[in-house]
Write an enzyme that holds these catalytic residues in place. Structure first.
Site, PDB file in Angstrom:
ATOM      1  N   ASP A  52       0.723  -1.169   0.047  1.00  0.00           N
ATOM      2  CA  ASP A  52       0.243  -0.338   0.346  1.00  0.00           C
ATOM      3  C   ASP A  52       0.768   0.911  -0.214  1.00  0.00           C
ATOM      4  OD1 ASP A  52       1.613  -0.099   3.083  1.00  0.00           O
ATOM      5  OD2 ASP A  52      -0.959   0.086   3.491  1.00  0.00           O
ATOM      6  N   ARG A 264      -3.779   5.010   5.971  1.00  0.00           N
ATOM      7  CA  ARG A 264      -4.273   4.532   4.772  1.00  0.00           C
ATOM      8  C   ARG A 264      -4.961   5.763   4.430  1.00  0.00           C
ATOM      9  NH1 ARG A 264      -3.791  -0.601   3.613  1.00  0.00           N
ATOM     10  NH2 ARG A 264      -5.287  -0.452   2.919  1.00  0.00           N
ATOM     11  N   TYR A 272       1.254  -2.586  11.783  1.00  0.00           N
ATOM     12  CA  TYR A 272       2.179  -3.609  12.008  1.00  0.00           C
ATOM     13  C   TYR A 272       2.441  -4.356  13.326  1.00  0.00           C
ATOM     14  CZ  TYR A 272       2.869  -3.538   6.172  1.00  0.00           C
ATOM     15  OH  TYR A 272       3.286  -3.020   5.626  1.00  0.00           O
ATOM     16  N   PRO A 350       8.398  -6.067   4.632  1.00  0.00           N
ATOM     17  CA  PRO A 350       6.670  -4.623   3.897  1.00  0.00           C
ATOM     18  C   PRO A 350       7.402  -3.422   4.927  1.00  0.00           C
ATOM     19  CG  PRO A 350       5.671  -6.743   5.378  1.00  0.00           C
ATOM     20  CD  PRO A 350       6.551  -6.997   5.653  1.00  0.00           C
TER      21      PRO A 350
END
Lengths: 626, 626
Positions: A52, A264, A272, A350
């Site tokens: 993302d 987001r 995370y 990530p």
């Protein structure tokens, strides 16, 4: 087993996998008019989760394809990075620092954008549709061969790679999705008149088929590197929390593990969450999602985020658990006929937001080279620079990721002498890594397309790095223009002529001589322009160091092919932007220099006016005479 | 004559004329969900020529409807104004000065945009299509009546205006276009089963039907003002010239008349050419195009532009001749049921680029008022402010235009004592008029929606003027946001709470009290919000004067309805924009103020925290209690 019916087809490039890497390649190739096909085994684009994060450099690249506005219209922007650490006395976390998330200022996009992968894929899918290309899905490849006889052929009618799709894959999927189990009964399916399988004859294959790449495995390409002991969970949700930096990128080191917050689009947030090295890992060392769930993950997060609280989230979109692996494929290419790109080439953690960016930039690097070769403009050896440039980058990325993941999963020490590292050390690493995490620091090494011999004539336009952002004025109308907008990904090399002070008569004479050298019949502009039309393969842009050259007619013809091609280094007339381009780029404002920008926006080479022969030599290395 | 068949229909607003004024109104109304119809007697949109200049303010307005990007993607930008005058010795023109074309800096668009009217109309046509509205054409109105009985009715089922379309107008046009002359044989046309005419029952009519407005004439509204002796020609073309400022707005005063250059999209340029007062004028005083042509006009231009030359142009798109008339309609409204807008209300010289802008801004001013009344939110007396505000503006425009046209058509004197005016005087006028030509200077006078009583609490947010451009940071994520983007044309009033220093306890107490006053049951927010939902009719935005109020939870609930609604006055984290909003706006950074922005982006009123009662009074004047 009854006889199968087989369809055969021909295509210049077959892309296997329609994730960010495959779609970026498909978009670049179809925009350039290449006959391209893209297939994917997933029945639909990603609906939630996955990657993302979009770096500044990736936004620049999207801009170069005319796609950044579509991203910015939907994406969240992260401008601030916040750092939380345990209070030495109470142990509860507290704010230690807030810094710009991106410290790089030479970009028009000094922030990270976040948007779920499906929406990013949709931007590409819309764009390729305009070129008449659709993703064929679900289609899975079954076999691939490169013809030993034809692989070095440059005959445009030869298709040396043969890919056979798995028979009945689509039917299988359709049947599966209607909940029937027919795995072993494929041949009993009704005959719908469709061929059972297809054989595609193609010139090039791009395997953009993910971490478990079928293309990579088909050619026994090994992944070099190793798993780590770091296990993390991810939850995408709309949180209800009193954590003050919930809309900023937040790195939390607590006495109960680490946690990272990535805001987001809309009200969504990604968390995370660090897990114990054996948590959610089964006896074989694999991640076992059965042992976990978003509620359990949030319980772990709550411990590290105390005294702040997270209520039951409104909406958990997606969640997963992963063990960080840090690996790079041993080769990125087989005979320069089959290439792998994206997750097929590199896997890593990530959290630094690298994955999707590295993938898209693999494709961006490869696409223009394929176009130049397919058009017969460049020699196939140009294709060797793909592995050279991108594998080096992938290895650097893994090394960066090792450091970053270690510090991220590690412990911040409250006092000297404790184990771990200090907040200051972490911050320093965060900033040092800025060039990496922004995507802007990347520098391709010397090769046939990256020739650093005259670097000193434009000291800050680093050969191998991308052209930085700079506002200049268009000479004819004083319009402020972002230089990056003048180097779109249109497959052409850009020739930036920094003409210096053309109102000085000695310099004017040098500029005139440069014009003659560039116009020579054996100069690169004429020699490598198809049918003698320079603007097909090149765009020549002139940037003078002084305002007031509205009389572009004073320049040699080649340096002002149209009034929109001449610029001056000056602040905008009625605002703060622009000016100091020569100083920012380290170019002598009197003597100037010629700078070659590659079709992907990277500085290819530089020459002083008297060394046009070196530019001719640069292009001679990989370009075919027209 | 045989019996006619008549169709009848009902619509809330009927717009007659699909030029820039009609389309702007249609876009605003259809976006707001109003049942609207737009008709035009032209068979197609304008293909070339006509108006072409877009002011900074109009770009701001287009942005507020989400349409500016479409304009900027196509339009030329004028950043520089160049001034040429005769050399006192040789008489040949020479460059005297270059200045910014727009001196106003409080706008995100500090330049003029030029694009032919048809392309601008297309932007609106695309936009209204998304709301399901198409221009019906060719349709011409034949009669219009306002019902004396119903005209003051607020019953939503009453349609007091009746418009009858001309019978067979479409057939007539179709026949004309196939070169048959059937003017007197309408009734002999084949019966195609379509009704011969249509009667539309409507609540409101907007007559946006141009300088020869049928609607205006139907109600015998006079045009006040007069013709001038100034005759000008216009040529749109792709020039071949050595004139250095051909891509800048250039004002040329020569000893052989004046000339103005307006660069346009692509390579096009518009030339305004001064003619003699009797040139191309027939015996009745009307313009006679037969006496002229683009070649003759260019010959006149060549004389004023010497020593620069214009070769035979590649492409003459359009040309015309006009005599400047400066007139304003005596009324802009009939019973607040029929309104006229655009060229129907005002005619003047085109060179200052005002026409299309004034027209679109008429419609922008009217549309939200109609929406508020149609929704039953506002009293019909709100509609009286349309004529009040826009007629005053039109008269100011004419006065400005008289000065401007006189100076433009006049002579620059080379030496003291000569007749005429000096270049310095012309420049001063050019700059003084900047507020006018940019569209930003416009200030609506006191009325029910413009109440200047507390102006001193935000000294530079002039009540009656539009909200200036300003970058602020969003508190939750540090994202730089253009304040103008927070006040879109969405028919809602915006309540900007400049909260001051909320980390000072005394100020915090004042903010809390303000929150209580705003939340009161008899306060305007609750009183005038349909079904008690504040966000339907209002958007409350809080702007604190200090950074670091990420803890928006400290604010009263009404002042942080969502994390995206709270801002701070601070420079962006990683760049040059923003900061100094309180200083720029003349607001005390400790005490703050409440600022009401009208749905069209103009400052409606201001109050200190303790005077919420005055805000309640402001809305009570024109708003209906829900």
């Amino acid at each position: 087993m009854p006889t199968r019916t087989v369809k055969t087809s021909e295509v210049d490039v077959l892309i296997i996998g329609a994730g960010p890497a495959g779609l970026m390649a498909c978009n670049a190739l179809s925009k350039a008019g290449v006959n391209v096909r893209i297939v994917d085994k997933r029945p639909d684009k990603v609906m939630a989760g996955q990657a993302d994060g979009i770096q500044p450099r990736t936004m620049e690249v999207l801009q170069s394809y005319g796609l950044v506005d579509q991203l910015l219209a939907q994406a969240n922007q992260m401008h601030i990075a916040a750092f939380y650490n345990p209070n030495p006395v109470t142990g509860a976390i507290e704010l230690t620092d807030r810094t710009p998330d991106v410290s790089e200022t030479s970009t028009p996009y000094p922030f990270e954008a976040t948007l779920h992968q499906g929406a990013i894929e949709e931007i590409f899918i819309d764009s390729i549709r305009k070129s008449g290309v659709e993703v064929s899905r679900p289609i899975a490849p079954g076999s691939i061969q490169i013809s030993e006889i034809d692989k070095d052929s440059t005959n445009p009618d030869v298709f040396p790679v043969r890919v056979r799709f798995k028979p009945d894959f689509q039917k299988l999927w359709l049947t599966r999705s209607s909940q029937k189990v027919v795995l072993n009964h494929l041949d009993t399916l009704d005959d719908d008149g469709q061929p059972d399988t297809e054989v595609v004859h193609t010139k090039y294959v791009i395997g953009a088929d993910g971490a478990h790449s079928w293309v990579r495995k088909s050619f026994d390409i090994e992944m070099e590197g190793e798993q780590t002991d770091f296990v993390w969970g991810v939850v995408d949700m709309v949180p209800q929390t009193d954590f003050p930096d919930i809309r900023n990128k937040s790195a939390i080191h607590s006495n109960h593990g680490s946690c990272m917050i990535i805001p987001r689009e809309d009200d969504k947030v990604r968390l995370y969450i660090q897990l114990g090295s054996n948590e959610a890992i089964d006896a074989t060392g694999r991640v076992d999602k059965e042992q976990m769930g978003p509620e359990k993950l949030l319980d772990v997060a709550r411990k590290s985020m105390a005294p702040y609280t997270i209520k039951e989230p409104k909406n958990v979109d997606w969640w997963t658990i992963y063990r960080i692996g840090q690996r790079v494929a041993a080769r990125f290419s087989v005979d320069e006929r089959v290439f792998i790109a994206g997750d097929a080439c590199h896997t890593h953690s990530p959290k630094a937001g690298q994955g999707m960016n590295a993938s898209m930039n693999d494709a961006h690097n490869l696409a223009w080279k394929l176009v130049q070769v397919l058009r017969g403009w460049a020699s196939p050896l140009l294709l060797k620079t793909y592995e050279l440039e991108r594998r080096k980058y992938a290895r650097d990325l893994i090394n960066f990721d090792k450091e970053f993941a270690k510090m991220f999963s590690g412990k911040i020490k409250a006092t000297e002498g404790e184990e771990g590292f200090s907040h200051q050390e972490f911050m320093k690493a965060f900033q040092t890594f800025g060039g990496f995490t922004s995507g802007i620091g990347i520098c391709y090494q010397d090769s046939v397309i990256t020739n650093a011999c005259h670097q000193s004539h434009a000291r800050n336009l680093i050969i191998g790095k991308r052209l930085p952002s700079q506002t200049i004025l268009r000479a004819a109308d004083g319009r402020p223009i972002e230089l990056q907008h003048l180097v779109p990904s249109d497959t052409r090399f850009k020739v930036l002529v920094f003409a210096g002070d053309i109102y000085d008569s000695a310099q004017k004479a040098r500029v005139d001589r440069l014009g003659e050298d560039l116009a020579a019949a054996d100069g690169f502009l004429r020699r490598y322009s198809p049918e003698g039309k320079i603007s097909t393969a090149f765009d020549v842009l002139t940037i003078a160091s002084k305002r007031d050259i509205v009389r572009v007619a004073d320049l040699p013809d080649l340096l002002h092919s149209h009034w929109t091609k001449v610029f001056v280094d000056h602040k905008e007339f009625n605002g703060p932007r622009g000016g100091n381009a020569y100083a920012n780029f380290g170019i002598d404002s009197h003597a100037g220099a010629v700078v070659i920008i590659r079709p992907d926006g990277y500085v290819g080479t530089i020459a002083p006016f008297e060394h046009v022969a070196d530019l001719n030599g640069y292009f001679a290395e990989f370009t075919k005479q027209s």
